[in-house]
Design a protein around this motif. Structure first.
Motif, PDB file in Angstrom:
ATOM      1  N   ASP A  94      52.711  41.373  42.091  1.00  0.00           N
ATOM      2  CA  ASP A  94      53.964  42.113  42.218  1.00  0.00           C
ATOM      3  C   ASP A  94      53.792  43.569  41.798  1.00  0.00           C
ATOM      4  OD1 ASP A  94      56.983  42.174  42.528  1.00  0.00           O
ATOM      5  OD2 ASP A  94      56.806  42.719  40.415  1.00  0.00           O
ATOM      6  N   ARG A  95      53.012  43.818  40.755  1.00  0.00           N
ATOM      7  CA  ARG A  95      52.779  45.197  40.303  1.00  0.00           C
ATOM      8  C   ARG A  95      51.966  45.981  41.337  1.00  0.00           C
ATOM      9  NH1 ARG A  95      51.286  43.854  33.940  1.00  0.00           N
ATOM     10  NH2 ARG A  95      53.412  43.292  33.308  1.00  0.00           N
ATOM     11  N   ASP A 116      51.572  35.787  48.077  1.00  0.00           N
ATOM     12  CA  ASP A 116      51.484  34.741  47.053  1.00  0.00           C
ATOM     13  C   ASP A 116      50.794  35.349  45.844  1.00  0.00           C
ATOM     14  OD1 ASP A 116      48.628  34.604  47.595  1.00  0.00           O
ATOM     15  OD2 ASP A 116      49.139  33.363  49.330  1.00  0.00           O
ATOM     16  N   ALA A 117      50.415  34.492  44.885  1.00  0.00           N
ATOM     17  CA  ALA A 117      49.812  35.002  43.651  1.00  0.00           C
ATOM     18  C   ALA A 117      48.460  35.658  43.867  1.00  0.00           C
ATOM     19  CB  ALA A 117      49.667  33.867  42.632  1.00  0.00           C
ATOM     20  N   GLY A 118      47.826  35.368  45.002  1.00  0.00           N
ATOM     21  CA  GLY A 118      46.489  35.903  45.219  1.00  0.00           C
ATOM     22  C   GLY A 118      46.367  36.834  46.400  1.00  0.00           C
ATOM     23  N   THR A 119      47.482  37.161  47.082  1.00  0.00           N
ATOM     24  CA  THR A 119      47.389  37.955  48.303  1.00  0.00           C
ATOM     25  C   THR A 119      48.509  38.979  48.373  1.00  0.00           C
ATOM     26  OG1 THR A 119      46.529  35.986  49.427  1.00  0.00           O
ATOM     27  CG2 THR A 119      47.149  37.847  50.808  1.00  0.00           C
ATOM     28  N   ARG A 157      48.477  48.013  35.994  1.00  0.00           N
ATOM     29  CA  ARG A 157      48.209  47.283  34.745  1.00  0.00           C
ATOM     30  C   ARG A 157      48.197  45.788  35.038  1.00  0.00           C
ATOM     31  NH1 ARG A 157      51.403  45.208  30.634  1.00  0.00           N
ATOM     32  NH2 ARG A 157      53.279  46.057  31.634  1.00  0.00           N
ATOM     33  N   PRO A 158      47.039  45.136  34.993  1.00  0.00           N
ATOM     34  CA  PRO A 158      46.959  43.705  35.353  1.00  0.00           C
ATOM     35  C   PRO A 158      47.521  42.823  34.248  1.00  0.00           C
ATOM     36  CG  PRO A 158      44.818  44.488  34.631  1.00  0.00           C
ATOM     37  CD  PRO A 158      45.721  45.679  34.641  1.00  0.00           C
ATOM     38  N   GLU A 159      48.019  41.681  34.662  1.00  0.00           N
ATOM     39  CA  GLU A 159      48.495  40.654  33.738  1.00  0.00           C
ATOM     40  C   GLU A 159      47.504  39.507  33.757  1.00  0.00           C
ATOM     41  OE1 GLU A 159      50.536  39.596  30.763  1.00  0.00           O
ATOM     42  OE2 GLU A 159      51.434  41.229  31.934  1.00  0.00           O
TER      43      GLU A 159
END
Length: 368
Positions: free
Chosen positions: A201-202, A220-223, A249-251
């Motif tokens: 999302d970021r 999705d969470a990876g794309t 900034r990664p989570e």
């Protein structure tokens, strides 16, 4: 005297600070669809070895390929018996980088597959290298640089490193290009190396802010998908120039990683521990052998025997008692609470395992 201790591994605790959450370039977080390398492999022959090649009786495939090579060069060896010991059959591996063009060079690795003792000083003769589709994309040839050494005598042998494998820098020439027209892409997917909904999302928000429009969408969470046309860039390459250098900034998930072989513990900054009480102590087992020799009386009809006698003692060393670790709200407080127990660092792994088993450690626990 035999002394057996219940010893835990030595622990090195790595404590990430707030700097671990600093922004990172998108190019370091994702893989771009279509921008990838391809593995190549070939079967070839190394010549010029100093008597350290394959024993042809144990490696008949070496004799077969040598005969084929000589036949292609116009040398008729049909029915001939030749058993040189200066050749070795090898597998040649390499990686075809993305956007590689014909005529470019790439590094290759050469590994013996027979019973050769060493590839030092050998020369790889022309070897075609194929991809997964079975087509030839490169041809390798050159002098091998091996990273080991071997010496042997009649009664002993010394081997340092791995002399049966080596590399040839720029040893292969690309003969065929991958058919992929990057310039005609209308959309481009970015695959996160560590899938996470928040990070994806970021990335979407950062790209849309850079182009001042809805050009990226999280699938999705990876794309994350990028609309090339919506960026109004001259080409997909120009669009990626702007995208890959955007800072995000990664989570990440809270994790505790334990390497039992080296005794290393790595804890993420998001690790939390609920209020818990811990007691820890060590046991020492002492085993002492004191055999007794019994002999018969003089001139008696008997024999000397050894009567085993073993003294076993278990000593429990003073532990820390039952100590309380308050719930940690940050990594520094978690570490401070564990250190407050007064235990040696080598016992930290067992304590963390027990805390995880009790349900008080709120993080993914990974043991390697």
């Amino acid at each position: 005297m035999k002394l057996i201790h219940a010893i835990c591994l030595f622990v090195i605790l790595v404590m990430p600070t707030a700097a671990a959450a600093n922004p990172v370039r998108i190019k370091d977080l994702v893989e771009f669809d279509g921008v990838r390398s391809n593995d190549l492999v070939g079967y070839g022959l190394v010549v010029g070895l100093n008597g350290t090649g394959d024993g042809l009786r144990n490696s008949p495939f070496t004799e077969d390929i040598l005969g084929n090579v000589l036949e292609r060069l116009g040398v008729n060896v049909t029915g001939e018996q030749f058993r040189p010991n200066n050749v070795a059959a090898v597998l040649v591996t390499g990686e075809l980088p993305p956007f590689a063009r014909a005529g470019s060079a790439l590094d290759v690795t050469v590994s013996a597959i027979g019973d050769a003792d060493s590839l030092l000083g050998g020369t790889l003769i022309m070897t075609p290298m194929k991809a997964a589709d079975g087509d030839i994309y490169a041809v390798a040839q050159g002098t091998i640089i091996a990273g080991g050494a071997a010496a042997a005598g009649d009664g002993a042998a010394v081997i340092q490193g791995v002399p049966t494998a080596g590399v040839i820098p720029s040893g292969a020439t690309i003969e065929r290009e991958i058919t992929f027209d990057f310039s005609r892409l209308t959309t481009l997917r970015m695959a996160l190396r560590t899938p996470d909904f928040t990070t994806a999302d970021r990335i979407e928000q950062a790209i849309n802010a850079e182009f001042d429009g809805a050009v990226a969408v999280m699938l999705d969470a990876g794309t994350v998908e990028l609309n090339i046309h919506a960026t109004h860039a001259r080409s997909p390459a120009h669009a990626l120039v702007r995208v890959e250098n955007i800072m995000v900034r990664p989570e990440r998930r809270a994790r505790v990683v334990v390497d039992q072989r080296s005794g290393t513990i790595v804890m993420g900054e998001d690790v939390r521990i609920s209020r818990v009480a811990v007691s820890q102590g060590n046991l020492t087992l002492r085993i002492q052998e004191a055999p007794l020799v019994a002999q018969p009386n003089p001139f008696a009809n008997g024999e000397t025997v050894v009567v085993p006698r073993t003294d076993v003692d278990i000593i429990e060393e003073p532990g820390i008692g039952l100590a309380e670790v308050n719930g940690g709200t940050s990594l520094s407080e978690v570490v401070a609470g564990l250190n407050a127990l007064g235990v040696a660092p080598r016992d930290m792994i067992d304590i963390l395992k027990s805390i995880k088993a009790s349900g008080a450690l709120h993080a993914e626990f990974i043991v390697r």
